[in-house]
Design a protein around this motif. Structure first.
Motif, PDB file in Angstrom:
ATOM      1  N   UNK A  16       3.157  -0.802  -7.527  1.00 30.82           N
ATOM      2  CA  UNK A  16       3.266   0.354  -8.419  1.00 30.82           C
ATOM      3  C   UNK A  16       2.042   1.260  -8.314  1.00 30.82           C
ATOM      4  N   UNK A  17       0.862   0.659  -8.265  1.00 28.79           N
ATOM      5  CA  UNK A  17      -0.371   1.452  -8.111  1.00 28.79           C
ATOM      6  C   UNK A  17      -0.375   2.205  -6.786  1.00 28.79           C
ATOM      7  N   UNK A  18       0.043   1.521  -5.729  1.00 28.70           N
ATOM      8  CA  UNK A  18       0.077   2.151  -4.409  1.00 28.70           C
ATOM      9  C   UNK A  18       1.039   3.338  -4.417  1.00 28.70           C
ATOM     10  N   UNK A  19       2.234   3.135  -4.929  1.00 28.73           N
ATOM     11  CA  UNK A  19       3.227   4.210  -4.940  1.00 28.73           C
ATOM     12  C   UNK A  19       2.748   5.395  -5.783  1.00 28.73           C
ATOM     13  N   UNK A  20       2.104   5.110  -6.910  1.00 25.62           N
ATOM     14  CA  UNK A  20       1.616   6.181  -7.784  1.00 25.62           C
ATOM     15  C   UNK A  20       0.432   6.935  -7.176  1.00 25.62           C
ATOM     16  N   UNK A  21      -0.270   6.294  -6.262  1.00 22.70           N
ATOM     17  CA  UNK A  21      -1.466   6.912  -5.680  1.00 22.70           C
ATOM     18  C   UNK A  21      -1.145   8.079  -4.761  1.00 22.70           C
ATOM     19  N   UNK A  22       0.023   8.064  -4.165  1.00 24.65           N
ATOM     20  CA  UNK A  22       0.385   9.104  -3.207  1.00 24.65           C
ATOM     21  C   UNK A  22      -0.248   8.927  -1.840  1.00 24.65           C
ATOM     22  N   UNK A  23      -0.988   7.840  -1.662  1.00 30.18           N
ATOM     23  CA  UNK A  23      -1.625   7.566  -0.371  1.00 30.18           C
ATOM     24  C   UNK A  23      -0.612   7.023   0.628  1.00 30.18           C
ATOM     25  N   UNK A  24      -0.875   7.262   1.884  1.00 29.29           N
ATOM     26  CA  UNK A  24      -0.098   6.598   2.926  1.00 29.29           C
ATOM     27  C   UNK A  24      -0.701   5.216   3.157  1.00 29.29           C
TER      28      UNK A  24
END
Length: 74
Positions: A16-24
């Motif tokens: 969830x944190x990764x997806x919310x970050x917008x990072x690839x």
């Protein structure tokens, strides 16, 4: 392609944190300290891990600018 179901609450918080970050995956891997050549693959393996090492959780938390305990509170 259907998304994988993540049952582990820690890895669910990571995802969830990764997806919310917008990072690839590439950008996250580089923020986690991996060389550009291996960054995407390292993150992909981490995100699909069912039992990550605490060192990986620390790297992820540092890259996200959060305390690792934030991920463990779920």
């Amino acid at each position: 392609m259907a998304k994988e179901r993540i049952d582990d609450p820690v890895m669910k918080a990571v995802q969830e944190r990764f997806e919310a970050s917008g990072l690839t995956q590439q950008a996250l891997g580089e923020k986690m300290g991996y060389a550009a050549q291996s960054a995407r693959q390292a993150v992909s393996q981490f995100l699909h891990s069912g039992d990550p090492h605490i060192s990986m959780l620390r790297r992820f938390a540092d890259a996200m600018g959060i305390a690792v305990t934030t991920l463990l509170k779920n």
